[in-house]
Design a protein around this motif. Structure first.
Motif, PDB file in Angstrom:
ATOM      1  N   VAL A  20       0.842  -1.205   0.000  1.00 52.37           N
ATOM      2  CA  VAL A  20       0.000   0.000   0.000  1.00 52.37           C
ATOM      3  C   VAL A  20       0.874   1.250   0.000  1.00 52.37           C
ATOM      4  CG1 VAL A  20      -1.670   1.317   1.346  1.00 52.37           C
ATOM      5  CG2 VAL A  20      -1.956  -1.148   1.092  1.00 52.37           C
ATOM      6  N   GLY A  21       1.929   1.243   0.826  1.00 53.01           N
ATOM      7  CA  GLY A  21       2.841   2.385   0.851  1.00 53.01           C
ATOM      8  C   GLY A  21       3.498   2.632  -0.494  1.00 53.01           C
ATOM      9  N   LEU A  22       3.875   1.542  -1.175  1.00 56.44           N
ATOM     10  CA  LEU A  22       4.461   1.700  -2.505  1.00 56.44           C
ATOM     11  C   LEU A  22       3.462   2.310  -3.481  1.00 56.44           C
ATOM     12  CD1 LEU A  22       6.389  -1.687  -2.789  1.00 56.44           C
ATOM     13  CD2 LEU A  22       7.390   0.579  -2.523  1.00 56.44           C
ATOM     14  N   GLY A  23       2.197   1.923  -3.356  1.00 54.25           N
ATOM     15  CA  GLY A  23       1.176   2.517  -4.218  1.00 54.25           C
ATOM     16  C   GLY A  23       0.993   3.997  -3.948  1.00 54.25           C
ATOM     17  N   ILE A  24       1.028   4.372  -2.672  1.00 50.04           N
ATOM     18  CA  ILE A  24       0.886   5.792  -2.324  1.00 50.04           C
ATOM     19  C   ILE A  24       2.088   6.584  -2.834  1.00 50.04           C
ATOM     20  CG2 ILE A  24       0.741   7.403  -0.388  1.00 50.04           C
ATOM     21  CD1 ILE A  24      -0.769   5.222   1.131  1.00 50.04           C
ATOM     22  N   ILE A  25       3.292   6.007  -2.715  1.00 58.04           N
ATOM     23  CA  ILE A  25       4.485   6.679  -3.243  1.00 58.04           C
ATOM     24  C   ILE A  25       4.347   6.900  -4.740  1.00 58.04           C
ATOM     25  CG2 ILE A  25       6.947   6.386  -3.685  1.00 58.04           C
ATOM     26  CD1 ILE A  25       7.141   4.950  -0.985  1.00 58.04           C
ATOM     27  N   GLN A  26       3.857   5.886  -5.453  1.00 58.28           N
ATOM     28  CA  GLN A  26       3.663   6.050  -6.892  1.00 58.28           C
ATOM     29  C   GLN A  26       2.685   7.173  -7.189  1.00 58.28           C
ATOM     30  OE1 GLN A  26       3.063   2.272  -9.124  1.00 58.28           O
ATOM     31  NE2 GLN A  26       3.498   1.264  -7.172  1.00 58.28           N
ATOM     32  N   ALA A  27       1.584   7.224  -6.426  1.00 60.19           N
ATOM     33  CA  ALA A  27       0.598   8.275  -6.658  1.00 60.19           C
ATOM     34  C   ALA A  27       1.197   9.654  -6.393  1.00 60.19           C
ATOM     35  CB  ALA A  27      -0.619   8.047  -5.763  1.00 60.19           C
ATOM     36  N   GLY A  28       1.948   9.753  -5.299  1.00 59.13           N
ATOM     37  CA  GLY A  28       2.580  11.035  -5.003  1.00 59.13           C
ATOM     38  C   GLY A  28       3.544  11.471  -6.087  1.00 59.13           C
ATOM     39  N   LEU A  29       4.331  10.532  -6.590  1.00 59.82           N
ATOM     40  CA  LEU A  29       5.263  10.877  -7.656  1.00 59.82           C
ATOM     41  C   LEU A  29       4.540  11.232  -8.945  1.00 59.82           C
ATOM     42  CD1 LEU A  29       7.983   8.138  -7.034  1.00 59.82           C
ATOM     43  CD2 LEU A  29       8.178  10.587  -6.588  1.00 59.82           C
ATOM     44  N   MET A  30       3.440  10.526  -9.224  1.00 58.05           N
ATOM     45  CA  MET A  30       2.676  10.872 -10.425  1.00 58.05           C
ATOM     46  C   MET A  30       2.131  12.293 -10.341  1.00 58.05           C
ATOM     47  SD  MET A  30       0.561   7.341 -11.170  1.00 58.05           S
ATOM     48  CE  MET A  30       1.411   5.836 -11.628  1.00 58.05           C
ATOM     49  N   MET A  31       1.656  12.681  -9.152  1.00 54.12           N
ATOM     50  CA  MET A  31       1.142  14.038  -8.997  1.00 54.12           C
ATOM     51  C   MET A  31       2.277  15.059  -9.057  1.00 54.12           C
ATOM     52  SD  MET A  31      -1.930  13.568  -6.247  1.00 54.12           S
ATOM     53  CE  MET A  31      -1.253  12.180  -5.375  1.00 54.12           C
ATOM     54  N   ALA A  32       3.444  14.680  -8.541  1.00 54.49           N
ATOM     55  CA  ALA A  32       4.594  15.577  -8.661  1.00 54.49           C
ATOM     56  C   ALA A  32       4.969  15.789 -10.125  1.00 54.49           C
ATOM     57  CB  ALA A  32       5.776  15.014  -7.881  1.00 54.49           C
ATOM     58  N   THR A  33       4.864  14.721 -10.917  1.00 60.15           N
ATOM     59  CA  THR A  33       5.152  14.868 -12.349  1.00 60.15           C
ATOM     60  C   THR A  33       4.123  15.761 -13.030  1.00 60.15           C
ATOM     61  OG1 THR A  33       3.909  12.846 -12.855  1.00 60.15           O
ATOM     62  CG2 THR A  33       6.262  12.611 -12.454  1.00 60.15           C
ATOM     63  N   ALA A  34       2.871  15.731 -12.535  1.00 56.21           N
ATOM     64  CA  ALA A  34       1.850  16.605 -13.116  1.00 56.21           C
ATOM     65  C   ALA A  34       2.221  18.073 -12.922  1.00 56.21           C
ATOM     66  CB  ALA A  34       0.493  16.307 -12.497  1.00 56.21           C
ATOM     67  N   PHE A  35       2.602  18.431 -11.700  1.00 60.90           N
ATOM     68  CA  PHE A  35       2.994  19.820 -11.447  1.00 60.90           C
ATOM     69  C   PHE A  35       4.286  20.158 -12.190  1.00 60.90           C
ATOM     70  CE2 PHE A  35       0.159  19.189  -7.802  1.00 60.90           C
ATOM     71  CZ  PHE A  35      -0.596  20.344  -7.878  1.00 60.90           C
ATOM     72  N   ALA A  36       5.226  19.195 -12.261  1.00 61.57           N
ATOM     73  CA  ALA A  36       6.445  19.456 -13.011  1.00 61.57           C
ATOM     74  C   ALA A  36       6.144  19.665 -14.484  1.00 61.57           C
ATOM     75  CB  ALA A  36       7.422  18.293 -12.826  1.00 61.57           C
ATOM     76  N   THR A  37       5.200  18.896 -15.025  1.00 62.09           N
ATOM     77  CA  THR A  37       4.792  19.075 -16.412  1.00 62.09           C
ATOM     78  C   THR A  37       4.228  20.471 -16.624  1.00 62.09           C
ATOM     79  OG1 THR A  37       4.315  16.712 -16.593  1.00 62.09           O
ATOM     80  CG2 THR A  37       3.328  18.159 -18.241  1.00 62.09           C
ATOM     81  N   ARG A  38       3.423  20.955 -15.682  1.00 60.70           N
ATOM     82  CA  ARG A  38       2.869  22.304 -15.810  1.00 60.70           C
ATOM     83  C   ARG A  38       3.981  23.351 -15.834  1.00 60.70           C
ATOM     84  NH1 ARG A  38      -0.966  24.863 -11.222  1.00 60.70           N
ATOM     85  NH2 ARG A  38       1.009  24.684 -10.095  1.00 60.70           N
ATOM     86  N   ASP A  39       4.970  23.179 -14.943  1.00 59.72           N
ATOM     87  CA  ASP A  39       6.071  24.147 -14.913  1.00 59.72           C
ATOM     88  C   ASP A  39       6.835  24.145 -16.227  1.00 59.72           C
ATOM     89  OD1 ASP A  39       5.331  24.721 -12.332  1.00 59.72           O
ATOM     90  OD2 ASP A  39       6.838  23.407 -11.409  1.00 59.72           O
ATOM     91  N   VAL A  40       7.044  22.957 -16.801  1.00 55.46           N
ATOM     92  CA  VAL A  40       7.755  22.880 -18.073  1.00 55.46           C
ATOM     93  C   VAL A  40       6.968  23.593 -19.169  1.00 55.46           C
ATOM     94  CG1 VAL A  40       8.565  21.306 -19.868  1.00 55.46           C
ATOM     95  CG2 VAL A  40       9.042  20.815 -17.473  1.00 55.46           C
ATOM     96  N   PHE A  41       5.639  23.388 -19.204  1.00 52.99           N
ATOM     97  CA  PHE A  41       4.819  24.039 -20.224  1.00 52.99           C
ATOM     98  C   PHE A  41       4.798  25.549 -20.029  1.00 52.99           C
ATOM     99  CE2 PHE A  41       3.353  19.916 -21.470  1.00 52.99           C
ATOM    100  CZ  PHE A  41       2.888  20.078 -22.747  1.00 52.99           C
ATOM    101  N   VAL A  42       4.788  25.994 -18.770  1.00 51.43           N
ATOM    102  CA  VAL A  42       4.852  27.433 -18.507  1.00 51.43           C
ATOM    103  C   VAL A  42       6.155  28.012 -19.049  1.00 51.43           C
ATOM    104  CG1 VAL A  42       5.042  29.169 -16.688  1.00 51.43           C
ATOM    105  CG2 VAL A  42       3.293  27.394 -16.521  1.00 51.43           C
ATOM    106  N   ALA A  43       7.264  27.296 -18.803  1.00 50.76           N
ATOM    107  CA  ALA A  43       8.556  27.760 -19.305  1.00 50.76           C
ATOM    108  C   ALA A  43       8.585  27.781 -20.828  1.00 50.76           C
ATOM    109  CB  ALA A  43       9.678  26.877 -18.756  1.00 50.76           C
ATOM    110  N   LEU A  44       8.007  26.744 -21.441  1.00 56.17           N
ATOM    111  CA  LEU A  44       7.976  26.708 -22.902  1.00 56.17           C
ATOM    112  C   LEU A  44       7.155  27.861 -23.464  1.00 56.17           C
ATOM    113  CD1 LEU A  44       7.514  22.875 -23.525  1.00 56.17           C
ATOM    114  CD2 LEU A  44       9.556  24.238 -24.033  1.00 56.17           C
ATOM    115  N   ARG A  45       6.052  28.196 -22.803  1.00 59.84           N
ATOM    116  CA  ARG A  45       5.195  29.280 -23.291  1.00 59.84           C
ATOM    117  C   ARG A  45       5.888  30.630 -23.127  1.00 59.84           C
ATOM    118  NH1 ARG A  45      -0.041  30.181 -24.555  1.00 59.84           N
ATOM    119  NH2 ARG A  45      -0.909  32.249 -24.082  1.00 59.84           N
ATOM    120  N   SER A  46       6.577  30.821 -21.985  1.00 62.50           N
ATOM    121  CA  SER A  46       7.205  32.116 -21.718  1.00 62.50           C
ATOM    122  C   SER A  46       8.398  32.376 -22.616  1.00 62.50           C
ATOM    123  CB  SER A  46       7.635  32.195 -20.250  1.00 62.50           C
ATOM    124  OG  SER A  46       8.612  31.203 -19.966  1.00 62.50           O
TER     125      SER A  46
END
Length: 536
Positions: A20-46
């Motif tokens: 269960v802990g491994l699943g939660i870690i995966q979910a947390g990392l997936m959400m971190a990648t979502a925010f990182a993806t947003r930052d990358v797109f913001v940088a690309l747009r700017s």
């Protein structure tokens, strides 16, 4: 009544928490990648239109490291989940085997294919549910709200647009999934029918071919197999439909997010992040479909195992006395005759009857291989059973060495010289030579032994195990050329109470005679007494 093993027993709870802990870690990392993806797109747009693009290194590092860690967590979770399932299956197998042993005479009335299914289909269902079902269910219960909250934090409008199709898919899956239990019950019943029919025919397949009946029996198996296949296809069709719903909802949700972005003029970077979170949000929904399928299969298997456990009695506790034991037959009713008498310790008693089957039934009760219709059998008043050796035409044999077969009932294995000496005294010399010594292999159920050799193996087992009570139930013994010599050997070496159904031509009239007949009552016979060497 025995109980099913605890899901968290034998340290499985810690491993489930790890998965269960491994699943939660995966979910947390997936959400971190979502925010990182947003930052990358913001940088690309700017930096759009400039000669060089400066991307945030931290966000790129998160995307790269998260992918590696997620892959490692998925692999470890699968390995730990399989270990959890296997651990539970091993414990459940032991519980089921103990339950079958505690059925007493009932397994003879139950079909081998139905019992063997407990060790195949039921254990597979238990392993799937405990190994991956429970951990994925708990993980999904944590990941789904976390992903939904993450999507809401990115933008509430995008969250509503993307989650509405997913919630609709969840509601539709809940309605369609109600039939999974019925589909699994039907499939298991069909598969049980195929297993029972096949197990019944496999031992006599050669005989069926010689009787020219094999084509008919194969056709019967094929009909059962086709019905089982149809049930399997119906279940897979329903599960495939359920698994397709989250994928469809993801496409609809993504389209809704893009529409809302264009309609309300939202940031493209927020839309990219929302699409990433939507992909995360669908994962627990998709896994819950598989969890439901595993749980439905486990419910059917669990009910069958519980029904088996409900029929069991306490397993007999055996303690070797090291001396002959008396037998008290208290209004013991078997096959239409009632026995109320006492057989003294060390006596030799012959059951004589015009109906050999009646004597066999009584001997099976005395050997604790069969339950009486009424009354009670007691030995020496102790709460444990004495060591009982049953010499019959079909002894208990397992695949393995001849040495193992000859010493199955022995508390401590004798050395090879003693085993070989007793075996040769019982006429097994040719068999030992044919099989290649005590290391020679015995096939399953002793199929590579002749009937006479099987009986002699049972005799050696009794002599080497030094039991407190010996019960002889054999139609073949009187037909052996050395029948008298074998009984003389048993009578001389056996330091136990002996009850048998052998004729006087074999025993020479030694011991006490108890004549049986149907509809016979012996309510006032106090004992079968006298010296063990007295005539009948």
């Amino acid at each position: 009544m025995s109980e099913l093993p605890e899901l968290s027993g034998r340290g499985r709870g810690r491993h489930i928490a790890l998965v269960v802990g491994l699943g939660i870690i995966q979910a947390g990392l997936m959400m971190a990648t979502a925010f990182a993806t947003r930052d990358v797109f913001v940088a690309l747009r700017s930096t759009s239109g400039s000669a060089s693009t400066q991307l945030p290194l931290t966000s790129l590092l998160i995307l790269a490291v998260a992918a590696l860690v997620i892959a490692a967590c998925q692999a470890l979770a699968r390995v730990r989940g399989e270990a959890i399932g296997q651990s539970y299956a091993v414990e459940l197998r032991s519980v089921v085997f103990h339950a079958i042993a505690a059925l007493g005479a009932e397994p003879a009335g139950r079909r081998l294919g139905g019992l063997s299914l407990r060790f195949v289909g039921d254990l597979t269902a238990a392993r799937g549910w405990v190994g991956m079902g429970i951990s994925r269910l708990v993980s999904a219960a944590v990941v789904f709200p976390m992903a939904a909250l993450c999507l809401w934090l990115i933008d509430p409008v995008l969250a509503l647009a993307g989650m509405l199709p997913i919630f609709a898919a969840v509601a539709l899956a809940a309605g369609l999934g109600l039939a999974l239990g019925r589909l699994h019950r039907d499939l298991r019943r069909r598969r049980a029918g195929v297993a029972i029919a096949a197990m019944e025919r496999i031992p006599i397949a050669r005989e069926l071919a010689l009787m020219n009946r094999l084509p008919r029996e194969i056709a019967s198996l094929e009909r059962k197999g086709r019905r089982s296949a149809e049930d399997a296809v119906r279940r897979v069709r329903r599960v495939s439909l359920l698994r397709a719903l989250p994928n469809a909802s993801l496409g609809l949700g993504g389209a809704a997010v893009l529409w809302a972005t264009a309609r309300f003029g939202l940031a493209a970077a927020d839309a990219a992040a929302a699409l990433s979170v939507l992909a995360i949000l669908v994962v627990p929904v998709r896994e819950c479909i598989g969890v439901w399928d595993r749980y439905s299969a486990w419910c059917v298997a669990r009910d069958k195992c519980r029904a088996l456990l409900a029929r069991t009695e306490a397993l007999p506790r055996v303690r070797r006395r090291g001396r002959p034991v008396p037998l008290d037959l208290e209004h013991l009713r078997v096959g239409g005759c009632t026995l109320h008498l006492r057989i003294r310790a060390g006596q030799r008693v012959c059951l004589a009857t015009d109906d050999p089957d009646l004597a066999s039934r009584v001997l099976a009760v005395l050997a604790r291989r069969r339950a009486p219709e009424a009354g009670r059998l007691r030995f020496d008043g102790l709460p444990t059973e004495p060591a009982i050796a049953c010499i019959g035409d079909r002894p208990a044999l397992l695949r393995g060495s001849l040495r193992r077969a000859l010493t199955m009932g022995a508390a401590a294995r004798p050395d090879d010289d003693d085993i070989g000496r007793v075996a040769r005294e019982c006429g097994l010399g040719p068999a030992i030579a044919r099989l290649g010594g005590l290391d020679g292999r015995i096939e399953e159920a002793g199929h590579n032994l002749t009937p006479g050799e099987s009986l002699r193996v049972a005799l050696v087992q009794a002599l080497l195990s030094r039991p407190d009570l010996v019960v002889v139930d054999s139609y073949l013994w009187p037909l052996l050329k050395d029948a008298v010599e074998l009984f003389t050997l048993l009578d001389a070496r056996c330091q136990a109470t002996l009850v048998h159904n052998l004729p006087d031509s074999v025993t020479g009239g030694a011991g006490m005679l108890l004549r049986l007949s149907e509809n016979m009552d012996h309510p006032k016979t106090p004992s079968v007494c006298g010296n063990s060497k007295l005539g009948s």
